[in-house]
Design an enzyme around this catalytic site. Structure first.
Site, PDB file in Angstrom:
ATOM      1  N   PRO A  70       0.485  -1.503   0.195  1.00  0.00           N
ATOM      2  CA  PRO A  70      -0.170  -0.044   0.133  1.00  0.00           C
ATOM      3  C   PRO A  70       0.669   1.542   0.134  1.00  0.00           C
ATOM      4  O   PRO A  70       1.970   1.091   0.903  1.00  0.00           O
ATOM      5  CB  PRO A  70      -0.927  -0.162   1.483  1.00  0.00           C
ATOM      6  CG  PRO A  70      -0.023  -1.254   2.178  1.00  0.00           C
ATOM      7  CD  PRO A  70       0.600  -1.886   1.177  1.00  0.00           C
ATOM      8  N   ASN A  71      -0.059   2.491  -0.219  1.00  0.00           N
ATOM      9  CA  ASN A  71       1.048   3.813  -0.720  1.00  0.00           C
ATOM     10  C   ASN A  71       2.328   4.007  -1.601  1.00  0.00           C
ATOM     11  O   ASN A  71       3.067   4.823  -1.706  1.00  0.00           O
ATOM     12  CB  ASN A  71       1.127   3.978   0.581  1.00  0.00           C
ATOM     13  CG  ASN A  71      -0.114   4.483   1.245  1.00  0.00           C
ATOM     14  OD1 ASN A  71      -1.253   5.102   0.660  1.00  0.00           O
ATOM     15  ND2 ASN A  71      -0.336   3.570   2.473  1.00  0.00           N
ATOM     16  N   ARG A  89       5.206  10.917  -2.542  1.00  0.00           N
ATOM     17  CA  ARG A  89       5.367  10.444  -1.374  1.00  0.00           C
ATOM     18  C   ARG A  89       6.021  10.791  -0.583  1.00  0.00           C
ATOM     19  O   ARG A  89       7.062  10.306  -0.257  1.00  0.00           O
ATOM     20  CB  ARG A  89       4.898   8.881  -1.065  1.00  0.00           C
ATOM     21  CG  ARG A  89       4.686   8.134   0.317  1.00  0.00           C
ATOM     22  CD  ARG A  89       4.492   7.331   0.537  1.00  0.00           C
ATOM     23  NE  ARG A  89       4.236   5.923   1.653  1.00  0.00           N
ATOM     24  CZ  ARG A  89       4.504   5.487   2.162  1.00  0.00           C
ATOM     25  NH1 ARG A  89       4.876   4.852   1.323  1.00  0.00           N
ATOM     26  NH2 ARG A  89       3.684   5.229   3.489  1.00  0.00           N
ATOM     27  N   TYR A 141      11.290   8.285   1.160  1.00  0.00           N
ATOM     28  CA  TYR A 141      11.884   7.203   0.240  1.00  0.00           C
ATOM     29  C   TYR A 141      12.381   7.936  -0.839  1.00  0.00           C
ATOM     30  O   TYR A 141      12.031   7.046  -1.759  1.00  0.00           O
ATOM     31  CB  TYR A 141       9.715   7.241  -0.108  1.00  0.00           C
ATOM     32  CG  TYR A 141       9.187   6.352   0.905  1.00  0.00           C
ATOM     33  CD1 TYR A 141       9.407   4.873   2.207  1.00  0.00           C
ATOM     34  CD2 TYR A 141       8.177   7.093   1.921  1.00  0.00           C
ATOM     35  CE1 TYR A 141       9.248   4.529   2.881  1.00  0.00           C
ATOM     36  CE2 TYR A 141       7.752   6.561   2.525  1.00  0.00           C
ATOM     37  CZ  TYR A 141       8.419   5.532   3.719  1.00  0.00           C
ATOM     38  OH  TYR A 141       7.733   5.049   4.663  1.00  0.00           O
ATOM     39  N   ASN A 172       8.063  -5.654  -1.048  1.00  0.00           N
ATOM     40  CA  ASN A 172       7.841  -4.436  -0.095  1.00  0.00           C
ATOM     41  C   ASN A 172       6.164  -4.390   1.028  1.00  0.00           C
ATOM     42  O   ASN A 172       5.172  -4.030  -0.055  1.00  0.00           O
ATOM     43  CB  ASN A 172       8.187  -3.134  -0.734  1.00  0.00           C
ATOM     44  CG  ASN A 172       8.117  -1.945  -0.119  1.00  0.00           C
ATOM     45  OD1 ASN A 172       7.629  -2.485   1.686  1.00  0.00           O
ATOM     46  ND2 ASN A 172       8.696  -1.476   0.327  1.00  0.00           N
ATOM     47  N   ALA A 193       3.293  -0.952   4.853  1.00  0.00           N
ATOM     48  CA  ALA A 193       3.005  -0.441   6.400  1.00  0.00           C
ATOM     49  C   ALA A 193       2.450  -2.017   6.619  1.00  0.00           C
ATOM     50  O   ALA A 193       2.219  -2.286   8.020  1.00  0.00           O
ATOM     51  CB  ALA A 193       1.268   0.440   6.118  1.00  0.00           C
ATOM     52  N   ASP A 204       1.270 -15.673   7.167  1.00  0.00           N
ATOM     53  CA  ASP A 204       0.326 -16.414   6.340  1.00  0.00           C
ATOM     54  C   ASP A 204       0.254 -17.329   5.279  1.00  0.00           C
ATOM     55  O   ASP A 204       0.297 -18.803   4.945  1.00  0.00           O
ATOM     56  CB  ASP A 204      -0.699 -17.605   7.077  1.00  0.00           C
ATOM     57  CG  ASP A 204      -0.858 -16.508   8.534  1.00  0.00           C
ATOM     58  OD1 ASP A 204       0.357 -16.548   9.664  1.00  0.00           O
ATOM     59  OD2 ASP A 204      -1.888 -17.166   9.270  1.00  0.00           O
ATOM     60  N   GLU A 240      12.146 -10.183   1.698  1.00  0.00           N
ATOM     61  CA  GLU A 240      11.648  -8.746   2.143  1.00  0.00           C
ATOM     62  C   GLU A 240      12.950  -7.212   1.707  1.00  0.00           C
ATOM     63  O   GLU A 240      12.796  -7.898   2.213  1.00  0.00           O
ATOM     64  CB  GLU A 240      10.975  -9.133   3.653  1.00  0.00           C
ATOM     65  CG  GLU A 240      10.008  -7.888   4.538  1.00  0.00           C
ATOM     66  CD  GLU A 240      10.447  -7.486   5.313  1.00  0.00           C
ATOM     67  OE1 GLU A 240      10.505  -8.815   6.038  1.00  0.00           O
ATOM     68  OE2 GLU A 240       9.764  -6.803   6.315  1.00  0.00           O
ATOM     69  N   HIS A 249      12.422  -2.887   1.954  1.00  0.00           N
ATOM     70  CA  HIS A 249      11.906  -1.333   2.651  1.00  0.00           C
ATOM     71  C   HIS A 249      12.674  -0.613   1.665  1.00  0.00           C
ATOM     72  O   HIS A 249      14.188  -0.811   1.648  1.00  0.00           O
ATOM     73  CB  HIS A 249      11.665  -1.788   3.775  1.00  0.00           C
ATOM     74  CG  HIS A 249      11.024  -3.156   4.832  1.00  0.00           C
ATOM     75  ND1 HIS A 249       9.244  -2.702   4.411  1.00  0.00           N
ATOM     76  CD2 HIS A 249      11.874  -4.085   5.066  1.00  0.00           C
ATOM     77  CE1 HIS A 249       9.061  -3.484   4.936  1.00  0.00           C
ATOM     78  NE2 HIS A 249      10.016  -4.270   5.053  1.00  0.00           N
ATOM     79  N   LEU A 250      12.804   0.268   1.493  1.00  0.00           N
ATOM     80  CA  LEU A 250      12.713   1.710   0.760  1.00  0.00           C
ATOM     81  C   LEU A 250      14.121   2.324   2.015  1.00  0.00           C
ATOM     82  O   LEU A 250      15.264   2.711   1.831  1.00  0.00           O
ATOM     83  CB  LEU A 250      12.740   2.206   0.007  1.00  0.00           C
ATOM     84  CG  LEU A 250      11.552   2.487  -0.730  1.00  0.00           C
ATOM     85  CD1 LEU A 250      10.178   3.185  -1.000  1.00  0.00           C
ATOM     86  CD2 LEU A 250      12.533   2.800  -2.320  1.00  0.00           C
ATOM     87  N   SER A 251      12.857   2.416   3.070  1.00  0.00           N
ATOM     88  CA  SER A 251      13.894   3.312   4.342  1.00  0.00           C
ATOM     89  C   SER A 251      14.554   2.257   5.229  1.00  0.00           C
ATOM     90  O   SER A 251      14.161   0.758   5.480  1.00  0.00           O
ATOM     91  CB  SER A 251      13.040   3.762   4.950  1.00  0.00           C
ATOM     92  OG  SER A 251      11.903   3.114   5.400  1.00  0.00           O
ATOM     93  N   ARG A 295      13.598   4.053  12.166  1.00  0.00           N
ATOM     94  CA  ARG A 295      12.707   5.281  12.572  1.00  0.00           C
ATOM     95  C   ARG A 295      11.706   4.971  14.001  1.00  0.00           C
ATOM     96  O   ARG A 295      11.777   3.763  14.061  1.00  0.00           O
ATOM     97  CB  ARG A 295      11.528   5.187  11.113  1.00  0.00           C
ATOM     98  CG  ARG A 295      12.290   4.934   9.623  1.00  0.00           C
ATOM     99  CD  ARG A 295      11.798   4.586   8.736  1.00  0.00           C
ATOM    100  NE  ARG A 295      10.349   5.521   8.383  1.00  0.00           N
ATOM    101  CZ  ARG A 295       9.596   5.855   7.589  1.00  0.00           C
ATOM    102  NH1 ARG A 295       9.429   4.989   6.288  1.00  0.00           N
ATOM    103  NH2 ARG A 295       8.493   6.370   7.611  1.00  0.00           N
ATOM    104  N   ARG A 329       8.033   0.509  13.575  1.00  0.00           N
ATOM    105  CA  ARG A 329       8.331   0.178  12.535  1.00  0.00           C
ATOM    106  C   ARG A 329       9.220  -1.082  12.402  1.00  0.00           C
ATOM    107  O   ARG A 329       9.709  -1.645  11.853  1.00  0.00           O
ATOM    108  CB  ARG A 329       8.501   1.109  11.529  1.00  0.00           C
ATOM    109  CG  ARG A 329       7.448   1.988  10.922  1.00  0.00           C
ATOM    110  CD  ARG A 329       8.610   3.278  10.043  1.00  0.00           C
ATOM    111  NE  ARG A 329       7.867   4.326   9.805  1.00  0.00           N
ATOM    112  CZ  ARG A 329       5.868   4.336   9.485  1.00  0.00           C
ATOM    113  NH1 ARG A 329       5.899   3.191   8.239  1.00  0.00           N
ATOM    114  NH2 ARG A 329       5.760   5.730   9.405  1.00  0.00           N
TER     115      ARG A 329
HETATM  116  C1  DQA Z   1       8.099   0.770   4.124  1.00  0.00           C
HETATM  117  C2  DQA Z   1       8.489   1.204   5.484  1.00  0.00           C
HETATM  118  C3  DQA Z   1       7.492   1.045   5.858  1.00  0.00           C
HETATM  119  O1  DQA Z   1       7.183   1.052   7.090  1.00  0.00           O
HETATM  120  C4  DQA Z   1       6.185   1.778   5.282  1.00  0.00           C
HETATM  121  O2  DQA Z   1       4.993   1.442   6.517  1.00  0.00           O
HETATM  122  C5  DQA Z   1       6.135   2.083   3.744  1.00  0.00           C
HETATM  123  C6  DQA Z   1       7.294   1.612   3.233  1.00  0.00           C
HETATM  124  C7  DQA Z   1       9.700   1.185   3.341  1.00  0.00           C
HETATM  125  O3  DQA Z   1       9.675   0.971   1.904  1.00  0.00           O
HETATM  126  O4  DQA Z   1      10.299   1.563   3.517  1.00  0.00           O
HETATM  127  O5  DQA Z   1       5.114   2.234   3.419  1.00  0.00           O
HETATM  128  O6  DQA Z   1       8.201  -0.331   3.615  1.00  0.00           O
END
Ligand code: DQA
Length: 148
Positions: free
Chosen positions: A9-10, A17, A22, A72, A75, A85, A96, A98-100, A105, A109
């Site tokens: 999401p997002n 964003r 990011y 990724n 959230a 699951d 898995e 993540h950008l950040s 953070r 998270r």
């Molecule tokens: C994220 C980190 C998550 O905590 C956050 O909710 C995101 C992006 C990242 O790529 O850093 O939407 O997955």
């Protein structure tokens, strides 16, 4: 070899964003870099973005022909037992990303429900996390193939 890529999401809003966290690359640009690396590595990608938990679960459930999952979960990393699951239920290794760096953070998270069912995690390298993650996905897919 086919690798399933899921953006949670997002992430469709990347580019605008919270660019201080990011970066300014759009999701399309990230996908272009992924496709170009995939061509160099000789693998095929099936790329999906969804803002809906159930849809992500269904994409994972239908991942049968893929050798690895690069995800990724955004959230949902911190909340989704359903996605965790689904990954545990299918017989393909997951990476898995993540950008950040989620561990630098907010405290909420710092917990990933996905990590315990993933082969590994890449976090904190901006859009390069995806490229490093794709290389890792190929490594775990090959390891899984030779083990079976
Ligand atoms: C994220 C980190 C998550 O905590 C956050 O909710 C995101 C992006 C990242 O790529 O850093 O939407 O997955």
């Amino acid at each position: 070899m086919k690798i399933l890529v899921i953006h949670g999401p997002n992430l469709n809003l990347l580019g605008t964003r919270e660019s201080d966290i990011y970066g300014t690359k759009t999701l399309d640009e990230i996908n272009q870099s992924l496709n170009s690396l995939a061509a160099d590595l000789g693998v095929e990608l099936a790329i999906h973005q969804s803002n809906h938990e159930g849809e992500i679960v269904e994409i994972i459930q239908h991942s049968g022909k893929c050798s690895a999952l690069l995800i990724n979960p955004a959230a949902y990393t911190h909340t989704s037992v359903a996605i965790r699951d689904a990954i545990a239920a299918v017989d393909i290794p997951a990476v898995e990303i993540h950008l950040s760096n989620i561990y630098k953070r907010e405290e909420f998270r710092h917990t990933s429900l996905i990590s315990p069912v993933a082969s590994g995690q890449v976090a904190g390298f901006g859009p390069d996390s995806y490229l490093l993650g794709l290389r890792a996905a190929v490594v775990v897919a090959n390891a899984n193939k030779s083990a079976s």
